[in-house]
Motif scaffolding. Sequence first.
Motif, PDB file in Angstrom:
ATOM      1  N   PRO A  12       0.566  -1.072   0.353  1.00  0.00           N
ATOM      2  CA  PRO A  12      -0.136   0.204   0.170  1.00  0.00           C
ATOM      3  C   PRO A  12       0.524   1.412  -0.020  1.00  0.00           C
ATOM      4  CG  PRO A  12      -0.165  -1.128   2.326  1.00  0.00           C
ATOM      5  CD  PRO A  12       1.034  -2.180   1.625  1.00  0.00           C
ATOM      6  N   ASN A  15      -4.246   9.656   0.924  1.00  0.00           N
ATOM      7  CA  ASN A  15      -5.611   8.058   0.108  1.00  0.00           C
ATOM      8  C   ASN A  15      -4.834   7.456  -0.623  1.00  0.00           C
ATOM      9  OD1 ASN A  15      -7.817   7.893  -0.980  1.00  0.00           O
ATOM     10  ND2 ASN A  15      -7.975   9.301  -2.512  1.00  0.00           N
ATOM     11  N   SER A  16      -5.185   6.060   0.064  1.00  0.00           N
ATOM     12  CA  SER A  16      -4.583   5.109  -0.369  1.00  0.00           C
ATOM     13  C   SER A  16      -4.479   4.282  -1.716  1.00  0.00           C
ATOM     14  CB  SER A  16      -4.241   3.868   0.674  1.00  0.00           C
ATOM     15  OG  SER A  16      -5.445   3.723   1.106  1.00  0.00           O
ATOM     16  N   PHE A  17      -2.944   3.663  -2.339  1.00  0.00           N
ATOM     17  CA  PHE A  17      -3.914   3.001  -3.231  1.00  0.00           C
ATOM     18  C   PHE A  17      -2.033   1.458  -2.917  1.00  0.00           C
ATOM     19  CE2 PHE A  17      -1.181   6.818  -4.619  1.00  0.00           C
ATOM     20  CZ  PHE A  17      -0.434   6.125  -4.950  1.00  0.00           C
ATOM     21  N   ARG A  18      -3.008   0.654  -4.031  1.00  0.00           N
ATOM     22  CA  ARG A  18      -2.171  -0.493  -4.095  1.00  0.00           C
ATOM     23  C   ARG A  18      -0.707   0.002  -5.093  1.00  0.00           C
ATOM     24  NH1 ARG A  18      -5.021  -3.966  -5.583  1.00  0.00           N
ATOM     25  NH2 ARG A  18      -4.426  -5.954  -4.440  1.00  0.00           N
ATOM     26  N   PRO A  39      -3.010   6.341  -9.583  1.00  0.00           N
ATOM     27  CA  PRO A  39      -4.003   6.901  -9.126  1.00  0.00           C
ATOM     28  C   PRO A  39      -4.817   8.183 -10.349  1.00  0.00           C
ATOM     29  CG  PRO A  39      -3.906   6.239  -7.435  1.00  0.00           C
ATOM     30  CD  PRO A  39      -2.353   6.347  -7.702  1.00  0.00           C
ATOM     31  N   TRP A  82       6.203  10.397  -2.535  1.00  0.00           N
ATOM     32  CA  TRP A  82       4.186   9.201  -2.033  1.00  0.00           C
ATOM     33  C   TRP A  82       4.737   8.615  -0.320  1.00  0.00           C
ATOM     34  CZ3 TRP A  82       8.045   8.037  -5.960  1.00  0.00           C
ATOM     35  CH2 TRP A  82       8.825   6.997  -5.687  1.00  0.00           C
TER      36      TRP A  82
END
Length: 773
Positions: free
Chosen positions: A269, A282-285, A299, A336
């Motif tokens: 993550p 805002n988390s993303f994989r 994203p 990030w």
Amino acid sequence: MLSTLRSPWQLAMILPYVFLPNSVTPLSEVAYNSDAKLQISGSREGFSLDIVELPRSNTNANILGRDEPPPGYHFATDLNPEWCIEISVGTPFKTILITTDSGAPDFMIQSTLIDPAMLVNSAAIYDPQKSTTASVVAGMSFHQGYASGILEYDGIVVADNVRIGNLVFAGFMFECVNKTKTVIGAGVRPHLGSLGLNLDPNGMATKPNRIAGWFPAIMSYLNAPVFTFDFHTRTQKGTIDFGYIDPNKYNGTIAYTSVEPGSQQWIVPISGWAVGTTFWKNSFRIIIDTADSGPMRVPRWALDDYFKWVSNNITWNEKYMTYQFPCKTQLKDVVWGIGDQEKRGIAWQDLVKYYIDGTGPDAWCVRWNMNSLLSLSLLVDLATSLSNIAYNAESSLQISGSRDGFSLEIVTQPSSTTSTKRRKRDEPPPGYHFATDIKKDWYVEIGVGTPWQTLLVNIDTGAPDFYLHSTLIDPAIRHNAVLYDPYISSTAGQLVGYSFAQSYGSSALSMSGPVVQDNLRVGNLVVAKFLFECSNKTSKELGVPGEPSHGGWGMNLDSRGMNTRPNRISSWFPVIMKHLNSPIFCIDWNRTTDTGTIDFGYVDPAKYTGTVAYTPVEPGSQSWIFPISGIAIGTTFFQGEFRVMMDTGDPGWGLKIPRWAVDEYFKALFPGKSLDSLVWNEQYSTYQFLCATQLIDIVWGIGLEEKRGVGWKDLKKYYIAGVSTEWCLCDVRSEHGMDNGKEIYHWPQWVQERNYMVYDYGNRRVGFGGKDY
């Protein structure tokens, strides 16, 4: 390897998918033996390999005769560099170049068994017929495809000697390509195989059985199961190191993030995105794939936020899924989030500008290639993949440490006038508290994992569960809390097919997650391979003021075990009780010093006065439920039995007793007054009175002979916020729950702080010792 088209240039490399029969002399055969142990020779300390990067090529210009882009730029359709390493195969050793692929499990080598029409410079390719140690594994084959079918390979499984770094693998089984739909050794892809480095425990894509890959074999052989990439985009040089971390190759500290539970890929993550001084949480994989030479993918919202800072003159380019902008625009750093604290990123100088062919001199687009990510050191640790463990109800825990017992200091959360802090109300008068205040919670320090992670767990005599909140919880919920991280523990494993779900406080707190096995240290005892509940979801925000707990330590009498499923697993408490010479624990809290201890295995006579008054636990009860024989006020004893439950996990306030007992207390407090003249507070289930009133002692009966109680100085007065500074409540209140159809009164920590508490697990009884302040 990601199954996406890496570049349109690959289309120019495709030939008809025609497989020609081979007319080579058959190799000797060996039978597949799944139990055979791989023979490895060489140092377990690790080794380093130089990364060979394929030269960057302006493919469209070179192949299609187009103009070169301006200096310092590249075509948007160009292939980005790939990382390769040199290995040796066969006897005598043949040196070949293969790519490193953290996105696949396969150890695959191109061979001279391929149709010669599909080979360029076959002299550089592995020839199993020229190796005296090569054999075909009987009945085994493989098929593998990449990039949405652009690349497809078929072949046999060969056993041969392999040398990588300073290690030699005798008779290692790998995929040997004999059919392909793309030309091998041509253009900008001269590598002759791939070294799979993902987490797939099932092994390579061979059939009818999947054969273990090289990667898990080498990780289990090395002293440290870790490998690191260190590449420098500006020098185009780098290394891949196996078995160690070189502190000379990075600055500051390493920011770790956990691999997604159960994943067979390096999926992690990212907690957010920063441009300039603004961080968007805002988390993303993402998946780390070293064989993917495409752009860095993020994203759309992150891309939008980035280009808002870059330029006002931008246009969305649907083909390349990014914005195009004037070529002279200076880019900005990209950053990030790694977890809640750490940030890592790419300097703007390392972002490559790509010329959009055919759109004119002022139109450009930017892609962040994966190699730019390695402007940092990429560290990959195999220990971040939890091993799977089968449940064995017959297995016994391994416990080491003295059977004579041990003592732990109790850590508390500071008392907080919650209403004041959260609702901005006035402070109560000196010496008083808000009735809505949160009281102290009791915690002890434990160690979990290898190496030990020190955590605070809440002592809870009202539940059976031993649970730990973990880094598997959504970062938006856990904030800055330092929680148990199973992925940095070399002894952690996940119990296959098991999970848990639990709630407390009328579902005010709920949580769920997998069951994990790891080493546990409590006091001087170490329990190896202990099974416990590992929370990956919770309704409670962690890491915020007033919430220091990392987990719960259930210590009730429930012989059925924790609330796991499909079977209930034994908790720590009954196991440790059986280990100690004396199955007993005692809680001693000193309200004057605001300190305390919990002692296991013995009763300390120096911590109480007089004798310990015992009362038996209710027959068949799974909790510390016992009878109180009555209430005494002054010299009068009012006999009337009622049931109470001791619950250290309840930080609430007050001595909860039946309504008749509360009435008798207030009759004695205000002699000559009728109860009708007093004001009953329905919200807090007690009477309110003028704050200037001096309270009186209250005593309860333990059996028919013994008495224990609370002196009037220990009864707090509570200011009723929003009513009047003249009116108060006190700790004597009537509030009950129901258990098996009968009333039960929960006695929280508040009661236990006024007594020396003995929990006799072996004899199923509770004891009260006197305090002399």
